[in-house]
Design an enzyme around this catalytic site. Sequence first.
Site, PDB file in Angstrom:
ATOM      1  CG  ASP A 228      -3.017  -1.111   5.440  1.00  0.00           C
ATOM      2  OD1 ASP A 228      -1.844  -1.525   5.363  1.00  0.00           O
ATOM      3  OD2 ASP A 228      -3.315  -0.001   5.917  1.00  0.00           O
TER       4      ASP A 228
ATOM      5  CE1 TYR B 292      -3.188  -2.160   9.080  1.00  0.00           C
ATOM      6  CE2 TYR B 292      -5.257  -2.518  10.231  1.00  0.00           C
ATOM      7  CZ  TYR B 292      -4.562  -1.989   9.159  1.00  0.00           C
ATOM      8  OH  TYR B 292      -5.232  -1.312   8.184  1.00  0.00           O
TER       9      TYR B 292
ATOM     10  CD  GLU C 253      -3.162   0.791   2.108  1.00  0.00           C
ATOM     11  OE1 GLU C 253      -3.604   1.761   2.730  1.00  0.00           O
ATOM     12  OE2 GLU C 253      -3.597  -0.377   2.250  1.00  0.00           O
TER      13      GLU C 253
END
Length: 624
Positions: free
Chosen positions: A105, A339, A9
Amino acid sequence: MSKHLIIAEKPSVAKDIAKALGGCKDEKEYLESENNIITWAVGHLVEFISPEEIDPKYKAWKLEDLPIIPKSFSLKAKDKCTTRLRIIAKLAKRADVEAVVNACDAGREGELIFRELVSFCKIKKPILRLWLQSMTPEAIRNGFASLKPGADYENLYQAAQCRAEADWLIGINSTRALTRRLKTRTEKVSWSAGRVQTPTLAMLQSHELDILKFRPAPYWRLKAKFDIPINKENETKPHTYEAVYFDPKFDPKQISEEKNFKGRDEAIFDRALAEHIEQTVKGHQAQVEETRKNKPEAAPPLFDLTSLQREANRRFGLSAKSTLAAAQRLYESHKLITYPRTSSKCLPTDYVGQVKRIWSGMATYASRAEEGSLNFPLYATAASKLLAEPKLRNYGKIFDDSRISDHFAIIPTTQLAGRSLRDDEAKIYNLILRRFLAAFFPPAVTTVIERITTVKAEDETFTFRTKGNFLSEKGWKEVYGYDSQEECSALPELKATPQAPALARNKEITLKDEMTKPPTRITEARLLSLMENAGKQVEDEELSNAIEETGLGTPATRAEIIEALLTRGYIERADRALKATTKGIILIDLLKRIGCHRLASPELTGRMEYNLNQVEHGTYKRKA
């Protein structure tokens, strides 16, 4: 030799993947090894074409042209993104590329970013999906060892596409309609609305109207001091304590305009009555009773993003945007946390071993001194204590696969902290470390004291209340530096018996003039909580349940929503709080007047999230 084209990303993630997999040569616009080619997007590289590109007549914003509903949603390159798109398309067409790996992601938005690239660049090769929970080299290698077919995430993509198209339709049409109605000739910016932004603004607008409508009212409070003398018939220590008059029969319905007034049973709205109580109690003897109750407080859950943002705002005054930015750096650059853009406060049941490995790493901090916000000796002591326990506490509360969707709770990784953290990063990391340790500790126990002092004078009775508490068992609060206390020094325990009741005498009483205060403004922490729990405002049970899972926005987007409202002038900061501006108040008022109240209600998002969840789980099909 055939290779995988891996699309991350952002550049930093691509470099982390290359480092973890090893053997990569930097080719400036991509990295290449014997088995892989790694390149990157920079968030969304494409966007929907604008209305005027669909039909030139939409260049003029006319009410009669609304609603704008395109037959299909076409994509175009965003400004300054054409070169990156060409690079990705060229790499995908290489003869040695046999499959493309989605390393964006792990979530709805990451899926959309990748699939938009595939569509726009006309990539026809097989797709594989990388799903990461943390960015440590070990986690990356494990992720590549268990790649999934891209088709497994088709429903997630369909839900993401539906969300993007619906938001475009709502945003474009409402913005044009409102701008035509409200924009003055001197204004340079348009008036905008959206299915998440506008209900969020409506909550602040409603609260601001309550503040503006508020009219202060005078009231009086009585504060007294009482002496408990030596009593040979019981063992109560002689002491002086303070108490506040209250009416045990107070009915809040009797004084509606004070309904938001805290401590209302302590307020006297009749000065003559207040003066009468003052004169009657002065110097009078009283009887004293006391209750002491142990109140256990369970360890707090692990952080999701919203609860982390709330805590950082409450503790440090950090905005949701600043907290997310710091957490993202801790995840991507420092590899210190998992995350951060998660809505879960639980861990998977197979993560017990990993938790213990993290504690083992933290225990090595014992010889490291404190560094600013980071108390390494405390972390080491707490981790060592947990490692010595025969079994994990709070297992069922923390480890629960059913309460994890895309990502689990925010916790530290096995990576040890270096010395290069910025101040805001250290503050956020400290919050995460302490919460991760505290979650596995036993409850803290607070002894709560309520002392009632009763003055009886002829046929009248007046009551005074004293409150106190002390930490009798520190439990999880040990991780936050609390020490248990043996007793509340200001309130020695009463040793009264029916045969020898505790007696006191009024030493001093003071009448204080007060004014009721308007409701306090909503802090960013409180607004995040309201957004998270917006489902409680929706009456329809199914829609309420749907929005309850996500609230208004997602953990990843709530900071952006608040910042957008600030940028567009609908709200402004007032110290650590937020308030609706005149522009924001006018917008919500107009929507209600013209019958568009659903746009200002969480119900619209509830309906949409309900359908999106169905699409994501394959029980509802997206209509092409």
